[in-house]
Design an enzyme around this catalytic site. Structure first.
Site, short mmCIF file in Angstrom:
data_model
loop_
_atom_site.label_atom_id
_atom_site.label_comp_id
_atom_site.label_asym_id
_atom_site.label_seq_id
_atom_site.Cartn_x
_atom_site.Cartn_y
_atom_site.Cartn_z
N ASP A 286 -0.94 2.14 -1.32
CA ASP A 286 -0.68 1.71 0.39
C ASP A 286 0.98 1.29 0.66
O ASP A 286 1.48 0.66 2.02
CB ASP A 286 -1.52 0.09 0.08
CG ASP A 286 -0.70 -1.09 -0.95
OD1 ASP A 286 -0.74 -0.62 -2.06
OD2 ASP A 286 -1.76 -1.73 -1.22
N HIS A 287 1.50 0.87 -0.52
CA HIS A 287 2.99 1.19 0.07
C HIS A 287 3.49 1.54 -0.89
O HIS A 287 3.27 1.33 -2.41
CB HIS A 287 3.27 0.08 0.52
CG HIS A 287 3.30 -1.16 -0.18
ND1 HIS A 287 3.52 -2.03 -1.07
CD2 HIS A 287 1.93 -2.21 0.24
CE1 HIS A 287 3.20 -2.29 -1.75
NE2 HIS A 287 1.89 -2.82 -1.01
N CYS B 121 -0.18 -5.10 1.43
CA CYS B 121 -1.84 -4.56 1.00
C CYS B 121 -2.18 -4.42 2.57
O CYS B 121 -2.40 -3.49 2.82
CB CYS B 121 -2.42 -5.64 0.50
SG CYS B 121 -0.81 -5.39 -1.49
N ASP C 37 -2.47 0.66 -5.81
CA ASP C 37 -1.61 -0.61 -5.15
C ASP C 37 -0.72 -0.80 -6.02
O ASP C 37 -0.50 -1.06 -7.17
CB ASP C 37 -2.58 -1.48 -5.56
CG ASP C 37 -1.87 -3.13 -4.84
OD1 ASP C 37 -1.58 -2.85 -3.74
OD2 ASP C 37 -2.67 -4.62 -4.78
N ASP C 38 0.51 -0.16 -4.70
CA ASP C 38 1.76 -0.57 -4.68
C ASP C 38 2.69 -0.27 -6.01
O ASP C 38 3.87 0.13 -6.74
CB ASP C 38 2.34 -2.49 -6.25
CG ASP C 38 2.40 -3.56 -4.66
OD1 ASP C 38 1.45 -3.07 -3.94
OD2 ASP C 38 2.95 -4.40 -4.95
N HIS D 257 -7.53 -5.77 1.87
CA HIS D 257 -6.74 -6.62 1.27
C HIS D 257 -7.51 -7.10 0.07
O HIS D 257 -9.08 -7.87 0.17
CB HIS D 257 -6.29 -7.64 1.50
CG HIS D 257 -5.40 -8.00 1.64
ND1 HIS D 257 -4.16 -7.40 0.14
CD2 HIS D 257 -5.76 -9.26 0.28
CE1 HIS D 257 -3.61 -8.90 -0.51
NE2 HIS D 257 -4.45 -9.76 -0.26
CA LIG Z 1 0.34 -3.33 -2.30
#
Ligand SMILES: [Ca+2]
Length: 487
Positions: A316-317, A76, A37-38, A130
Site C-alpha cells: 500500500d506504500h 493505509c 502492508d507497509d 483499511h
Molecule cells: Ca500500510
C-alpha cells in the site's frame, strides 16, 4: 435409432457447450490480487540482496516488475481507497484512517465490484481496505462490504497470544505505529495471522477454481509490530544491519513538513542499537510474508490456474527505515512514496522490469483492460497494458503523491529524473531532488537558481494535478452499519 441420435446430439451439444465455456473462461481471466502492508522496495528483486524474498523475486521473474511505481498517499486507508476506486485522494477525500469513501461517493464501483458485475466471484481474505493493524485483526476493519461476496478475517498467535511479549522501543506509541518486534521461537508459519491468510486463500482457490474469480489476499506484515517466526530473524545477522546517521544540521536543509511524520526526530528517539534491531525485525517480517505469498502462488500453479490468472502484487506504500531520520510512512520521500508492484499472467511479458513511472491509480484501468471489462469513465489512471507487453515502451506520465500536515497539504511529483515537493503550496517550503545524482534525496536543490526552469516545469505539473485545495472527509457516526446494510 432415434434414441441413439438424440444421444449423439446430446454429445455434440455437450461438446459445443464445453468448447463455449472454455472459451468463456479464456475470455475471463481470473485475478489474484495480493496486497502487503507497509512493505518497501528493500527486496531481492529490487536490488537489495540482503533481504531474502525468493517468492516475490520468482513472481517478478514471471511478469513485469515496475521499478518506479508510486502510491498516491503513503498511509493505509488513503492509499488503499485510491487503488480500489482508481481515483485520486482529492476525489475520494480519504486523508485519514476513519473516513470511508462511500460517504461521499456512495455509487462508486470498486475494482472487485466491476468484476462481480461481469460474472466473477469476488472474495477478500485479510486486509485489503483499511484495518487497524494489529488492532482490528480478526474483524472486517474499515471494509467495503459492497466489494465482496465472501470475506475471511483470520487471526493468528501474533494477535491472540503473543502481544504481551512484544518488545516496544517506543512505548508511548501504540503497537500499530511503534518500533516493536517479537521473534517467535515456537509458532509455525501457519499459526500466525499471515500464515492463516495464505491457508484461507488456498482454500478459496481450491473451492472456486472452476469459475472466474477475483481473489484479494491481503497480508498484514511487515507492518509493525514486526512479529515473525524466529527462523526468519535468523536470516539477518545484526552486524549486517545499518541505520544511516544524519549529517549535522541536515534538518535545516528541508522544510519542517518533510520531517514531522517522525517525532521525536530522528528515529522516534530510539538508540542506534534499537533502530537496528527494529530494521532487522522488519526484514524478518518481509521474509515471513514472502514465504506465505509463495504458498499461495504455488497453490495457484498446482491447481492449473497459472495460464488463466493475472497476478497483481502491491504494497500500500513504502517505508522509511532511518533515511532522513524518518521511520515508517506519511512522508514524501522516495522511501515512502515508492512501492513494489508486479503484474504477471497471460499476455504479460515475463522477466523484464519496466523502468517507467507508474501509479497506483493505473491498477484499476489495467485490470479492467486485461479482463476486457468496461471501466468507469472517470478513472484517474491509465492502462499499463502497453508496458506489460513492452516494458520500455514510450510513456510520459509523472506520478503524484500527497500527504496532509494538520491543516496544509504536502504535494509531490516524480518524473524520470526529478522529485519536486511543495508544502502548503510552497508557503511552507519546497524540495527538489535530482535522482540522476542523488537517489537518496539528501541534497535539496529547491533554492538553486540554476534549477529555476526545472522547478517552473514541475510546479506547473503540481498545479495541474491539484487545481484546488480539498478538505479531507470526516467519518460519520454509524457508517459501518449503514454500509453493511446497503450491501
Ligand atoms: Ca500500510
Amino acid at each position: 435409432m432415434i434414441t441413439k441420435l438424440i444421444h449423439l446430439g446430446a454429445i455434440i451439444l455437450g461438446t459445443v457447450g464445453f468448447a463455449l465455456s472454455s472459451q468463456a473462461a479464456a475470455a475471463k481471466p481470473n485475478v489474484l490480487f495480493i496486497a502487503v502492508d507497509d512493505m518497501n522496495n528493500d527486496l531481492g528483486c529490487y536490488g537489495t540482496p540482503l533481504v531474502k524474498s525468493p517468492n516475490i523475486d520468482k513472481l517478478a521473474a514471471r511478469g513485469v516488475r515496475f521499478e518506479r511505481a508510486y502510491c498516491q498517499f503513503p498511509l493505509c486507508s488513503p492509499s488503499r481507497s485510491s487503488i480500489m476506486t482508481g481515483l485520486r485522494p482529492d476525489t475520494t477525500k480519504v486523508f485519514n484512517l476513519q473516513y470511508h469513501f462511500r460517504q461521499g461517493l456512495p455509487e462508486v464501483v470498486t475494482i472487485p465490484q466491476l468484476f462481480m458485475q461481469n460474472g466473477y466471484y469476488a472474495a477478500r481474505v485479510g486486509k485489503i481496505y483499511h484495518y487497524g493493524n494489529p488492532g482490528d485483526i480478526g474483524t472486517s476493519g474499515l471494509d467495503d462490504p459492497a466489494s465482496w461476496q465472501e470475506v475471511v478475517n483470520p487471526a493468528g498467535v501474533d494477535k491472540t497470544a503473543l502481544e504481551p511479549d512484544i518488545t516496544n522501543f517506543t512505548p508511548q506509541r501504540g503497537l500499530g505505529s511503534a518500533m516493536s518486534f517479537l521473534s517467535d521461537a515456537k509458532g509455525r508459519d501457519e499459526d500466525h495471522t499471515d500464515g492463516k491468510v495464505a491457508t484461507e486463500a488456498i482454500r478459496l482457490l481450491e473451492k472456486h477454481k472452476g469459475e472466474p474469480f477475483f481473489l484479494a489476499v491481503g497480508f498484514y506484515k511487515p507492518h509493525t509490530p514486526y512479529v515473525a517466526p524466529k527462523k526468519y530473524f535468523d536470516l539477518y545477522p545484526l552486524e549486517k544491519i545499518d541505520v544511516p546517521a544524519m549529517p549535522t544540521g541536515y534538518e535545516k536543509t528541508v522544510p519542517s513538513g518533510a520531517l514531522t511524520s517522525t517525532k521525536p526526530w530522528p528515529n522516534f528517539g530510539t538508540t542506534v542499537e534499537q533502530a537496528r534491531l527494529s530494521k532487522q525485525a522488519y526484514y524478518a517480517a518481509i521474509s515471513f510474508v514472502d514465504a506465505q505469498i509463495g504458498r499461495v502462488v504455488d497453490a495457484l500453479d498446482r491447481l492449473g490456474l497459472r495460464d488463466n490468472t493475472i497476478i497483481v502484487f502491491w504494497s500500500d506504500h513504502g517505508y522509511s527505515l532511518g533515511t532522513h531520520g524518518l521511520w515508517m510512512k506519511q512522508n514524501l520521500f522516495e522511501d515512502a512514496a515508492r512501492v513494489p508492484m508486479i503484474f504477471a499472467g497471460p499476455g504479460i511479458k515475463a522477466g523484464t522490469p519496466s523502468p517507467r513511472i507508474v501509479e497506483f491509480v493505473d491498477v484499476y484501468p489495467t485490470l479492467a483492460d486485461l479482463a476486457g471489462l468496461k471501466a468507469p469513465a472517470n478513472l484517474a489512471g491509465a492502462s499499463l497494458r502497453p508496458l506489460l507487453v513492452k516494458p520500455d515502451a514510450a510513456w510520459n506520465r509523472p506520478a503524484f503523491t500527497q500527504v496532509e500536515r494538520g491543516g496544509f497539504p504536502g504535494r509531490s511529483v516524480r518524473t524520470p529524473r526529478w522529485r519536486y515537493t511543495e508544502w502548503d503550496e510552497g508557503k511552507q517550503g519546497t524540495e527538489l531532488y535530482d535522482h540522476d545524482a542523488d537517489p537518496i534525496e539528501m541534497k535539496n536543490l529547491a533554492a538553486d537558481p540554476k534549477q529555476a526552469a526545472v522547478i517552473a516545469e514541475l510546479k506547473a505539473l503540481v498545479a495541474k494535478n491539484w487545481p484546488e485545495r480539498v478538505a479531507g472527509g470526516q467519518a460519520e457516526a454509524g457508517g459501518k452499519k449503514k454500509r453493511a446494510k446497503a450491501k
